[in-house]
Scaffold this motif. Sequence first.
Motif, PDB file in Angstrom:
ATOM      1  N   MET A  60       0.842  -1.165   0.000  1.00 18.41           N
ATOM      2  CA  MET A  60       0.000   0.000   0.000  1.00 18.41           C
ATOM      3  C   MET A  60       0.895   1.239   0.000  1.00 18.41           C
ATOM      4  O   MET A  60       1.978   1.228   0.566  1.00 18.41           O
ATOM      5  CB  MET A  60      -0.904  -0.021   1.221  1.00 18.41           C
ATOM      6  CG  MET A  60      -1.805  -1.256   1.320  1.00 18.41           C
ATOM      7  SD  MET A  60      -2.991  -1.470  -0.008  1.00 18.41           S
ATOM      8  CE  MET A  60      -4.037  -0.076   0.195  1.00 18.41           C
ATOM      9  N   ARG A  61       0.407   2.288  -0.610  1.00 16.59           N
ATOM     10  CA  ARG A  61       1.168   3.538  -0.657  1.00 16.59           C
ATOM     11  C   ARG A  61       1.065   4.275   0.667  1.00 16.59           C
ATOM     12  O   ARG A  61       0.012   4.291   1.308  1.00 16.59           O
ATOM     13  CB  ARG A  61       0.635   4.423  -1.774  1.00 16.59           C
ATOM     14  CG  ARG A  61       0.999   3.890  -3.137  1.00 16.59           C
ATOM     15  CD  ARG A  61       0.879   4.977  -4.180  1.00 16.59           C
ATOM     16  NE  ARG A  61       1.365   4.480  -5.450  1.00 16.59           N
ATOM     17  CZ  ARG A  61       0.637   4.455  -6.544  1.00 16.59           C
ATOM     18  NH1 ARG A  61      -0.581   4.919  -6.539  1.00 16.59           N
ATOM     19  NH2 ARG A  61       1.146   3.974  -7.651  1.00 16.59           N
ATOM     20  N   SER A  62       2.166   4.892   1.049  1.00 13.50           N
ATOM     21  CA  SER A  62       2.152   5.667   2.290  1.00 13.50           C
ATOM     22  C   SER A  62       1.434   6.992   2.061  1.00 13.50           C
ATOM     23  O   SER A  62       1.321   7.470   0.930  1.00 13.50           O
ATOM     24  CB  SER A  62       3.581   5.908   2.783  1.00 13.50           C
ATOM     25  OG  SER A  62       4.302   6.664   1.842  1.00 13.50           O
ATOM     26  N   ARG A  63       0.948   7.580   3.147  1.00 11.09           N
ATOM     27  CA  ARG A  63       0.275   8.884   3.077  1.00 11.09           C
ATOM     28  C   ARG A  63       0.655   9.692   4.308  1.00 11.09           C
ATOM     29  O   ARG A  63       1.031   9.135   5.342  1.00 11.09           O
ATOM     30  CB  ARG A  63      -1.230   8.713   2.961  1.00 11.09           C
ATOM     31  CG  ARG A  63      -1.864   8.020   4.141  1.00 11.09           C
ATOM     32  CD  ARG A  63      -3.383   7.931   3.970  1.00 11.09           C
ATOM     33  NE  ARG A  63      -3.968   7.264   5.097  1.00 11.09           N
ATOM     34  CZ  ARG A  63      -4.397   6.019   5.106  1.00 11.09           C
ATOM     35  NH1 ARG A  63      -4.324   5.302   4.020  1.00 11.09           N
ATOM     36  NH2 ARG A  63      -4.926   5.498   6.183  1.00 11.09           N
ATOM     37  N   TYR A  64       0.552  10.985   4.180  1.00 16.02           N
ATOM     38  CA  TYR A  64       0.890  11.892   5.274  1.00 16.02           C
ATOM     39  C   TYR A  64      -0.310  12.002   6.205  1.00 16.02           C
ATOM     40  O   TYR A  64      -1.413  12.290   5.771  1.00 16.02           O
ATOM     41  CB  TYR A  64       1.261  13.266   4.724  1.00 16.02           C
ATOM     42  CG  TYR A  64       1.880  14.168   5.745  1.00 16.02           C
ATOM     43  CD1 TYR A  64       3.204  14.019   6.110  1.00 16.02           C
ATOM     44  CD2 TYR A  64       1.141  15.172   6.359  1.00 16.02           C
ATOM     45  CE1 TYR A  64       3.794  14.843   7.050  1.00 16.02           C
ATOM     46  CE2 TYR A  64       1.715  16.001   7.296  1.00 16.02           C
ATOM     47  CZ  TYR A  64       3.043  15.833   7.636  1.00 16.02           C
ATOM     48  OH  TYR A  64       3.616  16.651   8.566  1.00 16.02           O
ATOM     49  N   GLU A  65      -0.093  11.730   7.480  1.00 14.67           N
ATOM     50  CA  GLU A  65      -1.195  11.735   8.451  1.00 14.67           C
ATOM     51  C   GLU A  65      -0.643  12.065   9.830  1.00 14.67           C
ATOM     52  O   GLU A  65       0.331  11.454  10.279  1.00 14.67           O
ATOM     53  CB  GLU A  65      -1.849  10.352   8.451  1.00 14.67           C
ATOM     54  CG  GLU A  65      -3.107  10.238   9.247  1.00 14.67           C
ATOM     55  CD  GLU A  65      -3.710   8.862   9.098  1.00 14.67           C
ATOM     56  OE1 GLU A  65      -3.631   8.073  10.058  1.00 14.67           O
ATOM     57  OE2 GLU A  65      -4.252   8.562   8.008  1.00 14.67           O
ATOM     58  N   ASN A  66      -1.233  13.037  10.507  1.00 12.09           N
ATOM     59  CA  ASN A  66      -0.854  13.408  11.878  1.00 12.09           C
ATOM     60  C   ASN A  66       0.631  13.736  12.021  1.00 12.09           C
ATOM     61  O   ASN A  66       1.305  13.277  12.937  1.00 12.09           O
ATOM     62  CB  ASN A  66      -1.236  12.307  12.875  1.00 12.09           C
ATOM     63  CG  ASN A  66      -2.727  12.081  12.922  1.00 12.09           C
ATOM     64  OD1 ASN A  66      -3.511  13.017  12.763  1.00 12.09           O
ATOM     65  ND2 ASN A  66      -3.129  10.845  13.112  1.00 12.09           N
ATOM     66  N   GLY A  67       1.166  14.507  11.079  1.00 13.72           N
ATOM     67  CA  GLY A  67       2.545  14.948  11.184  1.00 13.72           C
ATOM     68  C   GLY A  67       3.593  13.960  10.723  1.00 13.72           C
ATOM     69  O   GLY A  67       4.781  14.155  10.958  1.00 13.72           O
ATOM     70  N   GLY A  68       3.205  12.869  10.071  1.00 11.61           N
ATOM     71  CA  GLY A  68       4.178  11.883   9.585  1.00 11.61           C
ATOM     72  C   GLY A  68       3.573  10.990   8.517  1.00 11.61           C
ATOM     73  O   GLY A  68       2.370  11.017   8.276  1.00 11.61           O
ATOM     74  N   TYR A  69       4.409  10.218   7.889  1.00 11.29           N
ATOM     75  CA  TYR A  69       3.945   9.288   6.860  1.00 11.29           C
ATOM     76  C   TYR A  69       3.609   7.939   7.479  1.00 11.29           C
ATOM     77  O   TYR A  69       4.356   7.439   8.313  1.00 11.29           O
ATOM     78  CB  TYR A  69       5.015   9.105   5.782  1.00 11.29           C
ATOM     79  CG  TYR A  69       5.115  10.303   4.869  1.00 11.29           C
ATOM     80  CD1 TYR A  69       4.272  10.416   3.769  1.00 11.29           C
ATOM     81  CD2 TYR A  69       6.020  11.316   5.122  1.00 11.29           C
ATOM     82  CE1 TYR A  69       4.347  11.520   2.938  1.00 11.29           C
ATOM     83  CE2 TYR A  69       6.103  12.422   4.293  1.00 11.29           C
ATOM     84  CZ  TYR A  69       5.262  12.513   3.204  1.00 11.29           C
ATOM     85  OH  TYR A  69       5.326  13.602   2.383  1.00 11.29           O
ATOM     86  N   VAL A  70       2.472   7.394   7.083  1.00  8.49           N
ATOM     87  CA  VAL A  70       2.056   6.073   7.539  1.00  8.49           C
ATOM     88  C   VAL A  70       1.744   5.210   6.314  1.00  8.49           C
ATOM     89  O   VAL A  70       1.323   5.703   5.284  1.00  8.49           O
ATOM     90  CB  VAL A  70       0.818   6.125   8.468  1.00  8.49           C
ATOM     91  CG1 VAL A  70       1.131   6.865   9.739  1.00  8.49           C
ATOM     92  CG2 VAL A  70      -0.360   6.765   7.772  1.00  8.49           C
ATOM     93  N   THR A  71       1.973   3.919   6.437  1.00  7.96           N
ATOM     94  CA  THR A  71       1.632   2.960   5.391  1.00  7.96           C
ATOM     95  C   THR A  71       0.539   2.053   5.927  1.00  7.96           C
ATOM     96  O   THR A  71       0.749   1.336   6.907  1.00  7.96           O
ATOM     97  CB  THR A  71       2.864   2.123   5.000  1.00  7.96           C
ATOM     98  OG1 THR A  71       3.911   3.008   4.587  1.00  7.96           O
ATOM     99  CG2 THR A  71       2.527   1.169   3.870  1.00  7.96           C
ATOM    100  N   PRO A  72      -0.656   2.088   5.308  1.00  5.17           N
ATOM    101  CA  PRO A  72      -1.740   1.236   5.797  1.00  5.17           C
ATOM    102  C   PRO A  72      -1.448  -0.243   5.567  1.00  5.17           C
ATOM    103  O   PRO A  72      -0.701  -0.607   4.650  1.00  5.17           O
ATOM    104  CB  PRO A  72      -2.947   1.694   4.984  1.00  5.17           C
ATOM    105  CG  PRO A  72      -2.406   2.395   3.803  1.00  5.17           C
ATOM    106  CD  PRO A  72      -1.050   2.892   4.160  1.00  5.17           C
ATOM    107  N   GLU A  73      -2.016  -1.094   6.404  1.00  2.87           N
ATOM    108  CA  GLU A  73      -1.894  -2.540   6.214  1.00  2.87           C
ATOM    109  C   GLU A  73      -2.667  -2.952   4.975  1.00  2.87           C
ATOM    110  O   GLU A  73      -3.689  -2.367   4.643  1.00  2.87           O
ATOM    111  CB  GLU A  73      -2.467  -3.284   7.418  1.00  2.87           C
ATOM    112  CG  GLU A  73      -1.651  -3.149   8.672  1.00  2.87           C
ATOM    113  CD  GLU A  73      -2.205  -4.005   9.802  1.00  2.87           C
ATOM    114  OE1 GLU A  73      -3.029  -4.897   9.536  1.00  2.87           O
ATOM    115  OE2 GLU A  73      -1.799  -3.771  10.932  1.00  2.87           O
ATOM    116  N   GLY A  74      -2.188  -3.950   4.297  1.00  3.65           N
ATOM    117  CA  GLY A  74      -2.868  -4.450   3.113  1.00  3.65           C
ATOM    118  C   GLY A  74      -1.868  -4.769   2.026  1.00  3.65           C
ATOM    119  O   GLY A  74      -0.660  -4.756   2.234  1.00  3.65           O
TER     120      GLY A  74
END
Length: 57
Positions: A1-15
């Motif tokens: 999954m592609r990472s996205r900017y969320e809450n001041g940082g980049y996160v990669t969703p599970e999947g």
Amino acid sequence: MRSRYENGGYVTPEGAMVGLRVHDDACVTAFVQKSNFQALANGPYLETGCFPPPFAH
């Protein structure tokens, strides 16, 4: 999954994301997560193969 900017940082969703080239001019792309899934038939992209480019042209 592609990472996205969320809450001041980049996160990669599970999947998982899958791209399958089934012919010179045809691809099947899909993703699966705990909450949902999707499968699409489309043509290949010059820059990235079966997956759409991360940013618009």
